[in-house]
Motif scaffolding. Sequence first.
Motif, short mmCIF file in Angstrom:
data_model
loop_
_atom_site.label_atom_id
_atom_site.label_comp_id
_atom_site.label_asym_id
_atom_site.label_seq_id
_atom_site.Cartn_x
_atom_site.Cartn_y
_atom_site.Cartn_z
N ALA A 211 21.58 48.69 -21.99
CA ALA A 211 20.17 48.34 -21.47
C ALA A 211 19.84 48.52 -20.31
N PHE A 212 20.49 48.24 -19.24
CA PHE A 212 20.22 48.68 -17.72
C PHE A 212 20.21 50.23 -17.43
N TRP A 213 20.94 50.84 -18.21
CA TRP A 213 21.01 52.25 -18.10
C TRP A 213 19.86 52.94 -18.73
N SER A 214 19.41 52.44 -19.91
CA SER A 214 18.11 52.81 -20.55
C SER A 214 16.88 52.62 -19.78
N GLU A 215 17.00 51.53 -19.10
CA GLU A 215 15.81 50.89 -18.54
C GLU A 215 15.49 51.91 -17.17
N HIS A 216 16.35 52.56 -16.73
CA HIS A 216 16.38 53.72 -15.75
C HIS A 216 16.18 54.91 -16.37
N ARG B 186 20.75 51.23 -7.28
CA ARG B 186 20.06 50.05 -8.12
C ARG B 186 21.16 49.33 -8.61
#
Length: 301
Positions: A210-215, A266
């Motif tokens: 989810a973190f990877w996708s948010e960026h 980040r």
Amino acid sequence: MKKKSLQRRHIEALVAVDDNRSVHRAAGALGVPQPVLSRLLGEAEALVGARLFERSSHGSVPTAQGRLILPRARFALRTMERLNDLTTEDAPPIRLGCIPRAMHTLLPKLLERVYPDGGHDMRFEVREGNSLALFNALAASELDFAILRGNVQHESDELAIERLFDERTVIYCAADHPGIPEGQVSLPRLAALDWTLPERGTTSRGAFDAFWSEHGLPPIRPLMETRSFEANLALVAASRLISIAPESIVRRHVGFGVLRIVKVRRALPVNPVMLAFHRLAEADPVLSRFRAYVLEAARIR
């Protein structure tokens, strides 16, 4: 006239039928004639005012009402067993579910409190697993406590959840990794490298994806997926793979000179680690004391 309550024999009958999915097999497990168990089951349903099992030639399956009552029945039965055996060595162990990250950071401090100076006045057993599986086991009364990541479930009328501590996940590599500089590294540059990650379906992997996708980055396609932090730590130390793990665990290996935390522009988000338990545990003297030990261990870990 005072309403009659379920007795221990009724609760034992309900749990046995649920465990065995059959009145016949449950009677054998309890060592009582089947008509006796059928009578106890009927009495229990009359006292509750609802049918708790659907019975057929294929066995006995809990009804919707049964699925609500059975976890409480299991909890009540174990409380009775603990109270009866409080002064003996036969008391049932406290059942604790624990995510892998807390096995490294919290469990050692908990052991110091439960077993000071090598002595002990209670026993507990630990089931390691991912947060969702442990929460479901707690809800089914297969566990007394569960140490979980904070993004799994919320409090309910039956289950309480309290914060223990915060833990940051970090990206790490071998100490001598030639493709990763000592200074800050961009996430896109890391995306092009070879990864080993926790397997899909784990809360750690879900949070990372989810973190990877948010960026706005394409999903990582790891060369390997594993079930444990330990496996990835060993693989990364001996290869050019990179991975993720709780910061406190990685820092121990950094101290040995085999790993290095990757400095990213980040940072990955902080994850709360929570303690989930049945609200009824607060009235159980043994469980209440164990919970106090967990909270104390979390404060000084």
